[in-house]
Design a protein around this motif. Structure first.
Motif, PDB file in Angstrom:
ATOM      1  N   UNK A 171     -90.936  15.963 101.864  1.00 15.46           N
ATOM      2  CA  UNK A 171     -90.048  16.768 101.013  1.00 15.46           C
ATOM      3  C   UNK A 171     -88.945  15.941 100.384  1.00 15.46           C
ATOM      4  N   UNK A 172     -88.747  14.699 100.854  1.00 15.71           N
ATOM      5  CA  UNK A 172     -87.774  13.817 100.210  1.00 15.71           C
ATOM      6  C   UNK A 172     -88.134  13.577  98.744  1.00 15.71           C
ATOM      7  N   UNK A 173     -89.420  13.697  98.389  1.00 12.03           N
ATOM      8  CA  UNK A 173     -89.820  13.524  96.990  1.00 12.03           C
ATOM      9  C   UNK A 173     -89.229  14.644  96.135  1.00 12.03           C
ATOM     10  N   UNK A 174     -89.089  15.823  96.733  1.00 10.45           N
ATOM     11  CA  UNK A 174     -88.723  17.002  95.968  1.00 10.45           C
ATOM     12  C   UNK A 174     -87.217  17.202  95.862  1.00 10.45           C
ATOM     13  N   UNK A 198     -90.597   3.147  94.191  1.00 10.97           N
ATOM     14  CA  UNK A 198     -90.676   4.523  94.689  1.00 10.97           C
ATOM     15  C   UNK A 198     -92.104   4.854  95.123  1.00 10.97           C
ATOM     16  N   UNK A 199     -93.083   4.429  94.337  1.00  8.02           N
ATOM     17  CA  UNK A 199     -94.477   4.672  94.714  1.00  8.02           C
ATOM     18  C   UNK A 199     -94.847   3.885  95.966  1.00  8.02           C
ATOM     19  N   UNK A 200     -94.356   2.649  96.067  1.00  3.85           N
ATOM     20  CA  UNK A 200     -94.609   1.841  97.266  1.00  3.85           C
ATOM     21  C   UNK A 200     -93.967   2.483  98.488  1.00  3.85           C
ATOM     22  N   UNK A 245     -91.852  12.747  91.066  1.00  2.00           N
ATOM     23  CA  UNK A 245     -92.094  13.367  92.370  1.00  2.00           C
ATOM     24  C   UNK A 245     -93.578  13.650  92.570  1.00  2.00           C
ATOM     25  N   UNK A 246     -94.258  14.109  91.523  1.00  2.00           N
ATOM     26  CA  UNK A 246     -95.692  14.396  91.629  1.00  2.00           C
ATOM     27  C   UNK A 246     -96.481  13.114  91.871  1.00  2.00           C
ATOM     28  N   UNK A 247     -96.092  12.024  91.208  1.00  7.86           N
ATOM     29  CA  UNK A 247     -96.783  10.744  91.408  1.00  7.86           C
ATOM     30  C   UNK A 247     -96.561  10.228  92.829  1.00  7.86           C
ATOM     31  N   UNK A 248     -95.344  10.374  93.348  1.00  6.80           N
ATOM     32  CA  UNK A 248     -95.058   9.948  94.716  1.00  6.80           C
ATOM     33  C   UNK A 248     -95.848  10.787  95.714  1.00  6.80           C
ATOM     34  N   UNK A 249     -95.923  12.081  95.465  1.00  9.50           N
ATOM     35  CA  UNK A 249     -96.684  12.951  96.356  1.00  9.50           C
ATOM     36  C   UNK A 249     -98.152  12.546  96.401  1.00  9.50           C
ATOM     37  N   UNK A 250     -98.722  12.216  95.259  1.00 10.39           N
ATOM     38  CA  UNK A 250    -100.125  11.811  95.216  1.00 10.39           C
ATOM     39  C   UNK A 250    -100.330  10.485  95.953  1.00 10.39           C
ATOM     40  N   UNK A 251     -99.410   9.538  95.775  1.00 11.17           N
ATOM     41  CA  UNK A 251     -99.513   8.250  96.480  1.00 11.17           C
ATOM     42  C   UNK A 251     -99.432   8.466  97.991  1.00 11.17           C
ATOM     43  N   UNK A 252     -98.547   9.336  98.426  1.00 11.16           N
ATOM     44  CA  UNK A 252     -98.410   9.662  99.851  1.00 11.16           C
ATOM     45  C   UNK A 252     -99.647  10.372 100.375  1.00 11.16           C
ATOM     46  N   UNK A 253    -100.136  11.345  99.621  1.00 11.56           N
ATOM     47  CA  UNK A 253    -101.278  12.150 100.082  1.00 11.56           C
ATOM     48  C   UNK A 253    -102.515  11.287 100.264  1.00 11.56           C
ATOM     49  N   UNK A 257     -76.971   8.214  98.119  1.00 10.50           N
ATOM     50  CA  UNK A 257     -77.582   7.947  96.807  1.00 10.50           C
ATOM     51  C   UNK A 257     -78.653   8.992  96.525  1.00 10.50           C
ATOM     52  N   UNK A 258     -78.230  10.237  96.373  1.00 10.75           N
ATOM     53  CA  UNK A 258     -79.173  11.328  96.127  1.00 10.75           C
ATOM     54  C   UNK A 258     -79.069  11.770  94.674  1.00 10.75           C
ATOM     55  N   UNK A 259     -79.721  11.023  93.788  1.00 13.13           N
ATOM     56  CA  UNK A 259     -79.787  11.381  92.379  1.00 13.13           C
ATOM     57  C   UNK A 259     -81.161  11.968  92.081  1.00 13.13           C
ATOM     58  N   UNK A 260     -81.368  12.427  90.873  1.00 11.62           N
ATOM     59  CA  UNK A 260     -82.651  13.047  90.551  1.00 11.62           C
ATOM     60  C   UNK A 260     -83.655  11.998  90.077  1.00 11.62           C
ATOM     61  N   UNK A 261     -84.921  12.399  90.071  1.00 15.09           N
ATOM     62  CA  UNK A 261     -86.016  11.532  89.653  1.00 15.09           C
ATOM     63  C   UNK A 261     -86.471  11.918  88.257  1.00 15.09           C
ATOM     64  N   UNK A 262     -86.991  10.964  87.492  1.00 19.40           N
ATOM     65  CA  UNK A 262     -87.487  11.302  86.159  1.00 19.40           C
ATOM     66  C   UNK A 262     -88.689  12.232  86.227  1.00 19.40           C
TER      67      UNK A 262
END
Length: 397
Positions: A258-261, A140-142, A278-286, A269-274
């Motif tokens: 916004x896919x992170x959120x 997910x982070x990648x 989402x915050x970690x993915x946002x930081x990796x993207x930013x 396959x739209x399930x929730x994230x632990x």
């Protein structure tokens, strides 16, 4: 081509034969493909891997062929053209910025692409439905980093993309989601009233209509595959790579971030994230986009754009999904083991939207989100009340 292939579907064999003809014309000498492997595709196309058995010039050892089966709808943009233009755009990028397979050859008459083979890679969906939560988290982070890297690499290249499409015969190009989003903004209040008995306050309509600014010519536009659902992302040794650009376009980067959120809005396959993912993915993207758009280092500016993108996706998903459960609730996708119930997914989208809107200064949307989530729960009391996390994380949830 190896002719001892009676067990292979005829469309796969036809795709490989067309690829042999194309590559032979290009090289001036015979190219032979063997050992085909059906990679699936869709009702519109066949995708297959093949070994290059006779190689008169510097072809890779294996390659992937994508053959569009249907003729294009004359009233709609041709997805073949969009895929070719997207791959041409990426192939011209430096290797370390390239988010996709290299385009080796294409033939508009045969509606055929020959692409670099990224190997027998897992998809992001495989990891999210697999047994290893650490591997799912890494992927997910990648994926978030790859998304940001692609957006940074394609910023300012919209005119190049348009020129490539014009060369293929497309007179205009647009985000295929934008038109549907504008329809959703107009029609969702009536839909919620009719199907759930929820009245949308005028203030919530105004808050939602503010999101339409993301659909225009903002300063934050970059390439988007449009469909970045988990099964369209390959996990390779060089990180996540994107495939399937039939609806590739340029649009505001917040709409994909916004896919992170949401997460992965409208995907099967739209399930929730632990918690915290989402915050970690946002930081990796930013971190990947900050050099191109340094003003998005301002947390308030970024949060405002992401909040509006999240709200736009929630309205759009409601427009897509709510009419499908007028008769009975059902999974978002055809496989109930890999897809949540529609009412559960929509309830999650609206509940999360209510929380984000309350924190982000959209009080009418916060009130509406709670009302819609409650109405879905009352209408479908047998459905799960909360959206589960992806299977990879359930053992540690």
């Amino acid at each position: 081509m190896d002719h001892d292939l009676g067990s292979f579907p005829r469309p796969v064999l036809a795709a490989l034969a067309a690829a042999e003809r194309l590559l032979t014309r290009r090289s001036g000498a015979g190219v032979v493909l063997a050992d085909p492997e059906d990679l699936g595709g869709s009702d519109r196309s066949v995708v297959a891997r093949a070994r290059v058995a006779r190689n008169p010039f510097s072809l890779p050892r294996t390659l992937v062929v994508k053959h569009y089966l249907a003729e294009p709808d004359p009233d709609r943009p041709d997805p073949f053209h969009y895929e070719v233009a997207s791959c041409q755009l990426f192939t011209a990028l430096p290797e370390d910025s390239r988010p996709s397979p290299v385009l080796i050859a294409h033939d508009p008459q045969s509606r055929l692409l020959v692409l670099e083979d990224l190997g027998r890679s897992s998809t992001l969906a495989d990891k999210l439905f697999g047994p290893d939560p650490a591997a799912a988290q890494r992927c997910l982070l990648s994926w978030a980093r790859a998304l940001g890297r692609m957006q940074a690499a394609t910023a300012g290249r919209e005119n190049d993309f348009g020129a490539l499409l014009r060369r293929l015969g497309e007179r205009a190009w647009r985000d295929p989601m934008a038109e549907e989003a504008r329809v959703a903004l107009a029609k969702v209040p009536g839909l919620l009233a009719q199907d759930l008995g929820v009245t949308v306050p005028p203030a919530a309509v105004l808050e939602a209509h503010e999101t339409a600014r993301l659909l225009g010519g903002t300063r934050y536009r970059a390439f988007s595959p449009s469909d970045t659902c988990p099964d369209n992302n390959l996990v390779t040794s060089r990180g996540v790579r994107f495939v399937d650009f039939e609806w590739g376009c340029f649009r505001d980067i917040a709409l994909d971030a916004a896919y992170f959120r949401v997460p992965f809005p409208g995907c099967e396959a739209s399930f929730s994230l632990p918690q915290g993912m989402a915050a970690a993915m946002l930081e990796a993207w930013r971190n990947e986009i900050a050099a191109v758009w340094p003003d998005l280092d301002d947390p308030d500016r970024l949060e405002h754009r992401l909040l509006h993108a999240q709200l736009l996706w929630v309205w759009l998903c409601t427009w897509w999904l709510l009419p499908r459960i007028r008769v009975r609730d059902m999974p978002v996708g055809p496989d109930a083991t890999r897809s949540p119930r529609i009412s559960t997914a929509l309830g999650h989208y609206w509940r999360e939207m209510a929380t984000a809107a309350a924190d982000g200064g959209l009080p009418a949307t916060a009130e509406l989100g709670e009302a819609v989530a409650a109405a879905l729960g009352e209408r479908f009391p047998d459905a799960p009340g909360t959206l589960p996390v992806y299977p990879a994380f359930r053992s540690v949830a």
